[in-house]
Design an enzyme around this catalytic site. Structure first.
Site, PDB file in Angstrom:
ATOM      1  N   HIS A  13       3.655-136.256  49.318  1.00  0.00           N
ATOM      2  CA  HIS A  13       3.096-135.140  49.736  1.00  0.00           C
ATOM      3  C   HIS A  13       2.010-134.800  48.848  1.00  0.00           C
ATOM      4  O   HIS A  13       2.296-134.745  47.467  1.00  0.00           O
ATOM      5  CB  HIS A  13       3.965-134.128  50.277  1.00  0.00           C
ATOM      6  N   GLU A  84      13.493-134.479  50.957  1.00  0.00           N
ATOM      7  CA  GLU A  84      13.811-134.661  49.651  1.00  0.00           C
ATOM      8  C   GLU A  84      15.048-134.253  49.226  1.00  0.00           C
ATOM      9  O   GLU A  84      16.057-133.791  49.885  1.00  0.00           O
ATOM     10  CB  GLU A  84      13.036-133.367  49.033  1.00  0.00           C
TER      11      GLU A  84
END
Length: 198
Positions: A13, A84
């Site tokens: 990201h 994550e």
């Protein structure tokens, strides 16, 4: 290296306030910064022309927004396995702050109290790998740095902790593939912040 095997593209990201400051960010769902949005838009040009069988994104907005700005929002499937590493009690802390509390701490060895261990993150990565290896064709994944580092280590058959040696920048692209056959997984490109060519 054969070009006849499918590739797995990994997109980290774009920048968030916490990735810029070095704070551990797992479940805190932060937006991209203006720079993060701009770099995510640049991914579109870097990914143009890829023939993809599937696109998957973490449910966290930083990965989903990167996916959208890169031009894949309409075709991406959200995959909760791509979130994550859960940092538990270390959420929002920098490594320097954690080391004051826990001298000698290494994420890829010790994991996080109240969060995930390296083995748990590795098990998630293994499930993602099993899923994408069943797809006929190349795949693009949008996720976060520590998870993608573990995924790459597991792709190679290494222990999850080996991800500590694979640094990833925000808005970077990496490519996993094979050499002579599917029994020889390789990293074809790592942490590229400029251009991808497959």
């Amino acid at each position: 290296m054969s070009d006849s095997f499918p590739l797995t593209f990994l997109a980290r990201h774009g920048e968030t306030e916490w990735s810029r400051s070095g704070q551990h960010t797992s479940v805190t769902d932060l937006p991209l910064t203006a720079a993060g949005e701009e770099n995510a838009r640049r991914l579109a040009g870097r990914l143009t022309g890829l023939s993809l069988a599937a696109v998957f994104a973490s449910p966290l907005q930083r990965a989903r927004r990167t996916c959208e700005l890169a031009g894949f929002g309409a075709v991406a499937e959200v995959d909760p396995e791509l979130v994550e590493w859960n940092y538990g009690e270390y959420e929002g802390l920098t490594t320097a702050q954690i080391l004051v509390k826990q001298p000698g701490w290494i994420l890829f060895r010790d994991g996080c109290p109240g969060g995930e261990t390296p083995v748990q993150v590795g098990a998630r990565a293994d499930r993602v790998i099993t899923r994408i290896r069943q797809i006929s064709g190349s795949v693009l994944l949008f996720s976060s740095g520590h998870f993608l580092r573990v995924l790459a280590a597991r792709w190679l058959g290494l222990e999850p902790g080996a991800g500590r040696y694979l640094l990833l920048s925000t808005s970077s692209l990496s490519v996993l593939g094979y050499e002579h056959d599917r029994d020889e997984p390789v990293i074809r490109l790592w942490n590229d912040t400029q251009k991808v060519s497959a």
